[in-house]
Design a protein around this motif. Structure first.
Motif, PDB file in Angstrom:
ATOM      1  N   ALA A 186       0.858  -1.192   0.000  1.00 27.95           N
ATOM      2  CA  ALA A 186       0.000   0.000   0.000  1.00 27.95           C
ATOM      3  C   ALA A 186       0.892   1.238   0.000  1.00 27.95           C
ATOM      4  O   ALA A 186       1.111   1.856   1.054  1.00 27.95           O
ATOM      5  CB  ALA A 186      -0.929  -0.017   1.209  1.00 27.95           C
ATOM      6  N   PRO A 187       1.414   1.620  -1.160  1.00 25.80           N
ATOM      7  CA  PRO A 187       2.340   2.767  -1.236  1.00 25.80           C
ATOM      8  C   PRO A 187       1.586   4.094  -1.167  1.00 25.80           C
ATOM      9  O   PRO A 187       1.496   4.832  -2.160  1.00 25.80           O
ATOM     10  CB  PRO A 187       3.027   2.567  -2.590  1.00 25.80           C
ATOM     11  N   VAL A 188       1.043   4.383  -0.009  1.00 24.11           N
ATOM     12  CA  VAL A 188       0.229   5.587   0.145  1.00 24.11           C
ATOM     13  C   VAL A 188       1.058   6.840  -0.124  1.00 24.11           C
ATOM     14  O   VAL A 188       0.607   7.782  -0.797  1.00 24.11           O
ATOM     15  CB  VAL A 188      -0.393   5.637   1.552  1.00 24.11           C
ATOM     16  N   ARG A 189       2.285   6.890   0.394  1.00 29.81           N
ATOM     17  CA  ARG A 189       3.125   8.068   0.214  1.00 29.81           C
ATOM     18  C   ARG A 189       3.413   8.308  -1.270  1.00 29.81           C
ATOM     19  O   ARG A 189       3.377   9.454  -1.754  1.00 29.81           O
ATOM     20  CB  ARG A 189       4.420   7.909   0.995  1.00 29.81           C
ATOM     21  N   GLU A 190       3.696   7.249  -2.027  1.00 31.66           N
ATOM     22  CA  GLU A 190       3.994   7.393  -3.449  1.00 31.66           C
ATOM     23  C   GLU A 190       2.765   7.827  -4.235  1.00 31.66           C
ATOM     24  O   GLU A 190       2.867   8.603  -5.190  1.00 31.66           O
ATOM     25  CB  GLU A 190       4.543   6.087  -4.021  1.00 31.66           C
ATOM     26  N   VAL A 191       1.596   7.343  -3.841  1.00 36.46           N
ATOM     27  CA  VAL A 191       0.368   7.681  -4.564  1.00 36.46           C
ATOM     28  C   VAL A 191       0.038   9.165  -4.408  1.00 36.46           C
ATOM     29  O   VAL A 191      -0.458   9.809  -5.343  1.00 36.46           O
ATOM     30  CB  VAL A 191      -0.800   6.800  -4.079  1.00 36.46           C
ATOM     31  N   TRP A 192       0.326   9.752  -3.253  1.00 36.06           N
ATOM     32  CA  TRP A 192      -0.005  11.148  -3.015  1.00 36.06           C
ATOM     33  C   TRP A 192       1.073  12.106  -3.526  1.00 36.06           C
ATOM     34  O   TRP A 192       0.903  13.320  -3.437  1.00 36.06           O
ATOM     35  CB  TRP A 192      -0.239  11.392  -1.528  1.00 36.06           C
ATOM     36  N   ASN A 193       2.150  11.568  -4.084  1.00 37.10           N
ATOM     37  CA  ASN A 193       3.192  12.412  -4.670  1.00 37.10           C
ATOM     38  C   ASN A 193       2.954  12.513  -6.172  1.00 37.10           C
ATOM     39  O   ASN A 193       2.931  11.494  -6.872  1.00 37.10           O
ATOM     40  CB  ASN A 193       4.569  11.802  -4.394  1.00 37.10           C
ATOM     41  N   PRO A 194       2.770  13.722  -6.721  1.00 34.31           N
ATOM     42  CA  PRO A 194       2.473  13.841  -8.160  1.00 34.31           C
ATOM     43  C   PRO A 194       3.537  13.235  -9.058  1.00 34.31           C
ATOM     44  O   PRO A 194       3.228  12.807 -10.186  1.00 34.31           O
ATOM     45  CB  PRO A 194       2.368  15.360  -8.370  1.00 34.31           C
ATOM     46  N   TYR A 195       4.784  13.171  -8.589  1.00 32.68           N
ATOM     47  CA  TYR A 195       5.868  12.705  -9.454  1.00 32.68           C
ATOM     48  C   TYR A 195       6.173  11.216  -9.276  1.00 32.68           C
ATOM     49  O   TYR A 195       6.992  10.669 -10.019  1.00 32.68           O
ATOM     50  CB  TYR A 195       7.129  13.522  -9.206  1.00 32.68           C
ATOM     51  N   ALA A 245       0.658   6.602 -13.385  1.00 31.21           N
ATOM     52  CA  ALA A 245       0.018   7.461 -14.386  1.00 31.21           C
ATOM     53  C   ALA A 245      -1.491   7.238 -14.445  1.00 31.21           C
ATOM     54  O   ALA A 245      -2.261   8.178 -14.681  1.00 31.21           O
ATOM     55  CB  ALA A 245       0.647   7.211 -15.757  1.00 31.21           C
ATOM     56  N   ALA A 246      -1.932   5.992 -14.227  1.00 33.58           N
ATOM     57  CA  ALA A 246      -3.367   5.702 -14.315  1.00 33.58           C
ATOM     58  C   ALA A 246      -4.162   6.384 -13.210  1.00 33.58           C
ATOM     59  O   ALA A 246      -5.381   6.586 -13.342  1.00 33.58           O
ATOM     60  CB  ALA A 246      -3.592   4.195 -14.275  1.00 33.58           C
ATOM     61  N   LEU A 247      -3.513   6.754 -12.114  1.00 31.98           N
ATOM     62  CA  LEU A 247      -4.207   7.366 -10.975  1.00 31.98           C
ATOM     63  C   LEU A 247      -4.090   8.887 -10.960  1.00 31.98           C
ATOM     64  O   LEU A 247      -4.617   9.533 -10.037  1.00 31.98           O
ATOM     65  CB  LEU A 247      -3.649   6.800  -9.662  1.00 31.98           C
ATOM     66  N   LEU A 248      -3.437   9.475 -11.930  1.00 35.63           N
ATOM     67  CA  LEU A 248      -3.257  10.919 -11.942  1.00 35.63           C
ATOM     68  C   LEU A 248      -4.573  11.696 -11.978  1.00 35.63           C
ATOM     69  O   LEU A 248      -4.691  12.731 -11.299  1.00 35.63           O
ATOM     70  CB  LEU A 248      -2.358  11.327 -13.118  1.00 35.63           C
ATOM     71  N   PRO A 249      -5.594  11.279 -12.737  1.00 32.41           N
ATOM     72  CA  PRO A 249      -6.856  12.039 -12.707  1.00 32.41           C
ATOM     73  C   PRO A 249      -7.477  12.091 -11.315  1.00 32.41           C
ATOM     74  O   PRO A 249      -8.016  13.134 -10.912  1.00 32.41           O
ATOM     75  CB  PRO A 249      -7.744  11.284 -13.702  1.00 32.41           C
ATOM     76  N   TRP A 250      -7.401  11.000 -10.548  1.00 31.28           N
ATOM     77  CA  TRP A 250      -7.961  10.988  -9.196  1.00 31.28           C
ATOM     78  C   TRP A 250      -7.119  11.847  -8.253  1.00 31.28           C
ATOM     79  O   TRP A 250      -7.657  12.516  -7.375  1.00 31.28           O
ATOM     80  CB  TRP A 250      -8.057   9.563  -8.689  1.00 31.28           C
ATOM     81  N   LEU A 251      -5.808  11.849  -8.445  1.00 30.70           N
ATOM     82  CA  LEU A 251      -4.953  12.706  -7.628  1.00 30.70           C
ATOM     83  C   LEU A 251      -5.229  14.176  -7.939  1.00 30.70           C
ATOM     84  O   LEU A 251      -5.235  15.019  -7.026  1.00 30.70           O
ATOM     85  CB  LEU A 251      -3.485  12.372  -7.874  1.00 30.70           C
ATOM     86  N   ALA A 252      -5.462  14.487  -9.203  1.00 32.17           N
ATOM     87  CA  ALA A 252      -5.800  15.863  -9.579  1.00 32.17           C
ATOM     88  C   ALA A 252      -7.104  16.294  -8.925  1.00 32.17           C
ATOM     89  O   ALA A 252      -7.236  17.438  -8.467  1.00 32.17           O
ATOM     90  CB  ALA A 252      -5.898  15.978 -11.097  1.00 32.17           C
ATOM     91  N   TYR A 253      -8.075  15.402  -8.861  1.00 33.56           N
ATOM     92  CA  TYR A 253      -9.339  15.717  -8.194  1.00 33.56           C
ATOM     93  C   TYR A 253      -9.115  15.968  -6.707  1.00 33.56           C
ATOM     94  O   TYR A 253      -9.681  16.898  -6.115  1.00 33.56           O
ATOM     95  CB  TYR A 253     -10.330  14.573  -8.404  1.00 33.56           C
ATOM     96  N   ALA A 254      -8.262  15.151  -6.091  1.00 31.78           N
ATOM     97  CA  ALA A 254      -7.983  15.323  -4.665  1.00 31.78           C
ATOM     98  C   ALA A 254      -7.250  16.636  -4.397  1.00 31.78           C
ATOM     99  O   ALA A 254      -7.454  17.252  -3.340  1.00 31.78           O
ATOM    100  CB  ALA A 254      -7.151  14.148  -4.158  1.00 31.78           C
ATOM    101  N   TYR A 255      -6.417  17.082  -5.329  1.00 36.96           N
ATOM    102  CA  TYR A 255      -5.690  18.334  -5.159  1.00 36.96           C
ATOM    103  C   TYR A 255      -6.540  19.546  -5.565  1.00 36.96           C
ATOM    104  O   TYR A 255      -6.101  20.677  -5.404  1.00 36.96           O
ATOM    105  CB  TYR A 255      -4.412  18.316  -5.993  1.00 36.96           C
ATOM    106  N   GLY A 256      -7.715  19.318  -6.109  1.00 39.85           N
ATOM    107  CA  GLY A 256      -8.574  20.424  -6.522  1.00 39.85           C
ATOM    108  C   GLY A 256      -8.122  21.106  -7.798  1.00 39.85           C
ATOM    109  O   GLY A 256      -8.339  22.309  -7.967  1.00 39.85           O
ATOM    110  N   VAL A 257      -7.515  20.360  -8.704  1.00 42.68           N
ATOM    111  CA  VAL A 257      -7.096  20.940  -9.979  1.00 42.68           C
ATOM    112  C   VAL A 257      -8.332  21.348 -10.773  1.00 42.68           C
ATOM    113  O   VAL A 257      -9.243  20.537 -10.973  1.00 42.68           O
ATOM    114  CB  VAL A 257      -6.239  19.934 -10.778  1.00 42.68           C
ATOM    115  N   GLU A 258      -8.375  22.587 -11.220  1.00 38.81           N
ATOM    116  CA  GLU A 258      -9.572  23.131 -11.866  1.00 38.81           C
ATOM    117  C   GLU A 258      -9.543  23.014 -13.383  1.00 38.81           C
ATOM    118  O   GLU A 258     -10.579  23.137 -14.018  1.00 38.81           O
ATOM    119  CB  GLU A 258      -9.751  24.593 -11.457  1.00 38.81           C
ATOM    120  N   GLU A 259      -8.356  22.839 -13.962  1.00 35.51           N
ATOM    121  CA  GLU A 259      -8.247  22.719 -15.418  1.00 35.51           C
ATOM    122  C   GLU A 259      -7.472  21.448 -15.732  1.00 35.51           C
ATOM    123  O   GLU A 259      -6.340  21.277 -15.283  1.00 35.51           O
ATOM    124  CB  GLU A 259      -7.535  23.936 -16.001  1.00 35.51           C
ATOM    125  N   TRP A 260      -8.088  20.549 -16.498  1.00 38.78           N
ATOM    126  CA  TRP A 260      -7.489  19.238 -16.760  1.00 38.78           C
ATOM    127  C   TRP A 260      -7.764  18.826 -18.193  1.00 38.78           C
ATOM    128  O   TRP A 260      -8.846  19.067 -18.738  1.00 38.78           O
ATOM    129  CB  TRP A 260      -8.061  18.201 -15.793  1.00 38.78           C
TER     130      TRP A 260
END
Length: 228
Positions: free
Chosen positions: A31-40, A44-59
């Motif tokens: 369960a690499p929680v720390r890696e999942v919450w780091n944008p870098y 790649a498949a989880l980036l849209p969900w991470l963007a939603y969690a960060y409140g990214v307004e333009e995607w």
């Protein structure tokens, strides 16, 4: 079935025991929680969900993974300075577009008060309509209310340049003759042809024969007296 300890009663059903056996090894699943919450480091498949969690307004799903990661990484800092020219510039730069905001009093001549222009440097591919619309949307989202975008200046940069190269060729040199008489050095005997056309080819041929006999009878080395 597993031999792991269980809290199930003795009369537990087969399904309950199977679920308990599956859950007994849940801790072995990474369960690499720390890696999942780091944008870098996020997959790649989880980036849209991470963007939603960060409140990214333009995607945009058409962005490359690197651009998506930069947009997510910059989102929190941009929100801290939202409604400033710095936020506008950083938001556009995060999209992979080198941009610079120029306020009305920084322009020459000065622009209309409370306006600004956006200068973008693009590669030689250029811009299309949807990209330009997305840039305008980002600018409107992060600028302050009283300021208005007067225009976007796009500079197209070409990365091409001269490329030196060399080619090695091999072949055969050939000479093509049209039948015109020529001297020993290869120069066409046009003077003889002209003489023949004027005085007659037979007469010209006889003169050439006589000249050849005279030259053939001359000594190899001619001695000139010095007492003359």
């Amino acid at each position: 079935m597993t031999d792991a300890a269980t809290l199930l009663p003795s009369n537990a059903s087969t399904l309950e025991r199977a679920v308990a056996a599956a859950d007994a090894h849940i801790s072995a699943i990474p369960a690499p929680v720390r890696e999942v919450w780091n944008p870098y480091t996020c997959p790649a498949a989880l980036l849209p969900w991470l963007a939603y969690a960060y409140g990214v307004e333009e995607w945009d799903e058409a962005w490359s993974d690197n651009v998506k990661r930069d947009v997510i990484a910059q989102s929190l800092q941009i929100k801290r300075i939202k409604a400033t020219y710095g936020a506008v510039q950083r938001a556009v730069v995060a999209m992979g577009l080198p941009a610079r905001v120029q306020e009305w009093f920084q322009q020459s001549p000065a622009g209309q008060p409370y306006t600004f222009r956006l200068a973008i440097e693009s590669d030689q591919i250029g811009f299309d309509g949807p990209q330009l619309a997305r840039v305008r949307s980002v600018v409107e989202r992060y600028k302050n209310t009283r300021s208005h975008l007067a225009g976007i200046d796009i500079t197209i940069r070409s990365t091409g340049g001269p490329r030196p190269s060399s080619v090695a060729l091999t072949g055969t040199e050939s000479r093509v003759s049209d039948g015109t008489p020529a001297y020993a050095d290869g120069i066409s005997a046009l003077d003889l042809l002209i003489d023949g056309a004027v005085n007659g080819y037979s007469e010209t041929g006889q003169a050439v024969e006589q000249l050849r006999d005279i030259v053939a009878g001359m000594p190899a080395k001619l001695t000139i007296p010095t007492d003359l």
